[in-house]
Design a protein around this motif. Structure first.
Motif, PDB file in Angstrom:
ATOM      1  N   ALA A 270     -12.286  -0.573  -3.125  1.00 33.20           N
ATOM      2  CA  ALA A 270     -10.637  -0.404  -3.132  1.00 33.20           C
ATOM      3  C   ALA A 270      -9.892   0.478  -3.883  1.00 33.20           C
ATOM      4  CB  ALA A 270     -10.421  -2.017  -3.025  1.00 33.20           C
ATOM      5  N   PRO A 271      -9.808   0.920  -3.081  1.00 30.34           N
ATOM      6  CA  PRO A 271      -8.362   1.821  -3.405  1.00 30.34           C
ATOM      7  C   PRO A 271      -7.469   0.755  -4.458  1.00 30.34           C
ATOM      8  CG  PRO A 271      -7.847   2.253  -0.834  1.00 30.34           C
ATOM      9  CD  PRO A 271      -8.978   0.892  -1.293  1.00 30.34           C
ATOM     10  N   MET A 272      -7.043   1.475  -5.515  1.00 34.11           N
ATOM     11  CA  MET A 272      -6.055   0.991  -5.938  1.00 34.11           C
ATOM     12  C   MET A 272      -4.875   1.653  -7.073  1.00 34.11           C
ATOM     13  SD  MET A 272      -8.065  -2.481  -6.912  1.00 34.11           S
ATOM     14  CE  MET A 272      -9.281  -2.299  -7.372  1.00 34.11           C
ATOM     15  N   GLU A 273      -3.481   1.574  -6.202  1.00 31.57           N
ATOM     16  CA  GLU A 273      -3.333   2.219  -7.608  1.00 31.57           C
ATOM     17  C   GLU A 273      -2.805   2.138  -8.997  1.00 31.57           C
ATOM     18  OE1 GLU A 273       1.016   2.526  -5.196  1.00 31.57           O
ATOM     19  OE2 GLU A 273       1.691   4.926  -6.022  1.00 31.57           O
TER      20      GLU A 273
ATOM     21  N   GLN B 191      -7.105   9.373  -0.704  1.00 29.75           N
ATOM     22  CA  GLN B 191      -6.937   8.756   0.030  1.00 29.75           C
ATOM     23  C   GLN B 191      -4.840   8.997   0.432  1.00 29.75           C
ATOM     24  OE1 GLN B 191      -4.537   4.209  -0.343  1.00 29.75           O
ATOM     25  NE2 GLN B 191      -6.097   3.899   1.429  1.00 29.75           N
TER      26      GLN B 191
ATOM     27  N   HIS C 172      -4.939   2.050 -11.396  1.00 26.01           N
ATOM     28  CA  HIS C 172      -6.596   1.036 -11.505  1.00 26.01           C
ATOM     29  C   HIS C 172      -7.225   2.363 -11.271  1.00 26.01           C
ATOM     30  CE1 HIS C 172      -4.988  -2.811 -12.262  1.00 26.01           C
ATOM     31  NE2 HIS C 172      -4.558  -2.940 -11.518  1.00 26.01           N
TER      32      HIS C 172
ATOM     33  N   ARG D 228      -3.688   6.276  -3.630  1.00 24.23           N
ATOM     34  CA  ARG D 228      -2.872   6.600  -2.522  1.00 24.23           C
ATOM     35  C   ARG D 228      -2.244   7.440  -2.965  1.00 24.23           C
ATOM     36  NH1 ARG D 228       2.821   4.502  -1.159  1.00 24.23           N
ATOM     37  NH2 ARG D 228       2.982   3.482  -3.339  1.00 24.23           N
TER      38      ARG D 228
ATOM     39  N   ASN E 232     -12.004  -6.457   4.220  1.00 28.58           N
ATOM     40  CA  ASN E 232     -11.442  -6.465   2.945  1.00 28.58           C
ATOM     41  C   ASN E 232     -10.169  -7.283   3.073  1.00 28.58           C
ATOM     42  OD1 ASN E 232      -7.938  -4.667   1.345  1.00 28.58           O
ATOM     43  ND2 ASN E 232     -10.239  -5.022  -0.071  1.00 28.58           N
ATOM     44  N   GLY E 233     -10.465  -8.215   1.704  1.00 32.15           N
ATOM     45  CA  GLY E 233      -9.428  -8.614   1.923  1.00 32.15           C
ATOM     46  C   GLY E 233     -10.420 -10.321   0.878  1.00 32.15           C
ATOM     47  N   ASP E 234     -10.140 -10.394   0.089  1.00 31.63           N
ATOM     48  CA  ASP E 234     -10.016 -11.758  -0.764  1.00 31.63           C
ATOM     49  C   ASP E 234     -11.945 -11.960  -1.379  1.00 31.63           C
ATOM     50  OD1 ASP E 234      -7.604 -11.948  -1.027  1.00 31.63           O
ATOM     51  OD2 ASP E 234      -8.056 -13.680   0.455  1.00 31.63           O
TER      52      ASP E 234
ATOM     53  N   HIS F  51      -7.335  -4.591   5.578  1.00 28.71           N
ATOM     54  CA  HIS F  51      -7.339  -5.326   4.736  1.00 28.71           C
ATOM     55  C   HIS F  51      -6.750  -6.759   5.268  1.00 28.71           C
ATOM     56  CE1 HIS F  51      -4.117  -6.643   1.087  1.00 28.71           C
ATOM     57  NE2 HIS F  51      -4.912  -7.634   1.505  1.00 28.71           N
TER      58      HIS F  51
ATOM     59  N   LYS G  16      -6.613   2.975   6.539  1.00 28.12           N
ATOM     60  CA  LYS G  16      -6.892   1.877   6.195  1.00 28.12           C
ATOM     61  C   LYS G  16      -5.938   1.137   6.679  1.00 28.12           C
ATOM     62  CE  LYS G  16      -7.679  -1.367   1.845  1.00 28.12           C
ATOM     63  NZ  LYS G  16      -5.923  -1.267   1.438  1.00 28.12           N
TER      64      LYS G  16
ATOM     65  N   TYR H 279      -0.205  -9.596  -1.263  1.00 27.37           N
ATOM     66  CA  TYR H 279      -1.504  -9.853  -1.323  1.00 27.37           C
ATOM     67  C   TYR H 279      -1.030 -11.156  -1.775  1.00 27.37           C
ATOM     68  CZ  TYR H 279      -1.294  -4.654  -2.272  1.00 27.37           C
ATOM     69  OH  TYR H 279      -1.060  -3.273  -2.084  1.00 27.37           O
TER      70      TYR H 279
ATOM     71  N   ASN I  83      -3.808   6.216   4.527  1.00 30.39           N
ATOM     72  CA  ASN I  83      -3.288   4.835   3.765  1.00 30.39           C
ATOM     73  C   ASN I  83      -2.129   4.011   5.200  1.00 30.39           C
ATOM     74  OD1 ASN I  83      -1.756   2.155   3.211  1.00 30.39           O
ATOM     75  ND2 ASN I  83      -2.475   3.437   0.744  1.00 30.39           N
TER      76      ASN I  83
ATOM     77  N   GLY J  53     -11.592  -4.858  -3.960  1.00 26.62           N
ATOM     78  CA  GLY J  53     -10.360  -4.706  -4.879  1.00 26.62           C
ATOM     79  C   GLY J  53     -10.309  -5.156  -6.353  1.00 26.62           C
ATOM     80  N   ARG J  54      -9.144  -6.468  -6.157  1.00 21.98           N
ATOM     81  CA  ARG J  54      -8.930  -6.895  -7.874  1.00 21.98           C
ATOM     82  C   ARG J  54     -10.000  -7.459  -8.644  1.00 21.98           C
ATOM     83  NH1 ARG J  54      -4.283 -10.373  -4.063  1.00 21.98           N
ATOM     84  NH2 ARG J  54      -6.317 -10.003  -3.039  1.00 21.98           N
TER      85      ARG J  54
END
Ligand SMILES: Cc1cc2nc3c(=O)[nH]c(=O)nc-3n(C[C@H](O)[C@H](O)[C@H](O)COP(=O)(O)O)c2cc1C
Length: 234
Positions: free
Chosen positions: A13-16, A68, A18, A39, A191-193, A160, A136, A168, A94, A213-214
């Motif tokens: 996942a895209p993550m600002e 993105q 990271h 993004r 996406n998600g969890d 997501h 996304k 989140y 995004n 992602g996380r």
């Protein structure tokens, strides 16, 4: 333009903050089939802003990579996409970030309530570049928005499955991913969890690809474990 989405199963996942070159290479090493830039503000790209130039850095070993972009102005989004198309394998838009400062400029998840603007931006970017364009989104009006995005020429959608108001927190509603997958002809990335490798396998049972992602930030080897499980399960 040709991009084989059927090979894309595990997605970072895209993550600002990271998903820089180092982290993307690590995820590719462990088995992510597709990685994303964080993004990048379309205005900043067009102006040649230093932080945008930094965020656009990539290496060949990361491919395939989606870059993105975000913004609320169609002409600026088109210019930014054109500046990225040489580098990127995919241009991703995004429409999911809930940050107040982005929403204030009519960008990111502010677009989810503006179907005409979604159509305008996606159509314009798709016709301006020779790379696949993906979007996304979040749960808000997701069926309507996904159909608009598909009709506007996008090559895939990442959902997501959480509402903007939830940020989140709360639980992602995978039923929404299931429903969208049933209606869409283009690939749907869920996406998600996804917290562990087994969750990625569950996601792959309901849709085309699993975006992590996380959990990948905490434990990038999740991709390796998911790949191993995929080889057993499929
Ligand atoms: C620190 C952080 C930064 C994020 N930055 C972005 C971003 O730049 N672009 C984007 O589309 N989503 C961004 N997201 C959302 C993630 O891509 C993903 O949709 C979300 O974390 C849910 O997936 P997960 O449960 O696997 O973490 C971000 C999330 C986090 C936690």
């Amino acid at each position: 333009m040709a991009f084989d989405f059927s090979k894309i199963k595990l997605v970072m996942a895209p993550m600002e903050g990271h998903t820089d070159v180092r982290f993307r290479l690590l995820c590719r090493h462990y088995g992510a089939d597709l990685v994303y830039s964080e993004r990048i503000n379309s205005y900043a790209i067009v102006r040649g802003n230093k932080s945008a130039m930094k965020a656009m850095e990539m290496t060949e070993a990361e491919r395939p990579i989606a870059m993105q972009i975000f913004g609320g102005k169609t002409d600026i989004m088109v210019k930014a996409a054109k500046m990225l198309e040489e580098k990127a394998d995919i241009i991703d838009i995004n429409m999911g970030c809930p940050a107040k400062n982005s929403m204030k400029i009519g960008a990111c998840s502010a677009l989810l309530a503006k179907p005409a603007k979604i159509k305008e931006i996606v159509e314009a970017v798709v016709s301006a570049v020779n790379k696949p364009v993906t979007v996304k989104i979040r749960a808000d009006n997701c069926m309507r928005n996904a159909l608009i995005i598909q009709d506007a020429g996008a090559s895939a959608i990442a959902l997501h499955a959480r509402y903007v108001k939830d940020g989140y927190s709360g639980k992602a509603d995978w039923n929404l991913i299931r429903e969208i997958k049933k209606e869409l002809k283009i690939p749907v990335i869920g996406n998600g969890d996804i917290k562990k490798a087994e969750d990625a396998i569950e996601m792959l049972k309901i849709t085309d690809a699993a975006m992590i992602g996380r959990a990948a930030v905490k434990y990038p080897k999740i991709f390796l474990e998911a790949k191993e499980l995929m080889n057993k399960n499929f």
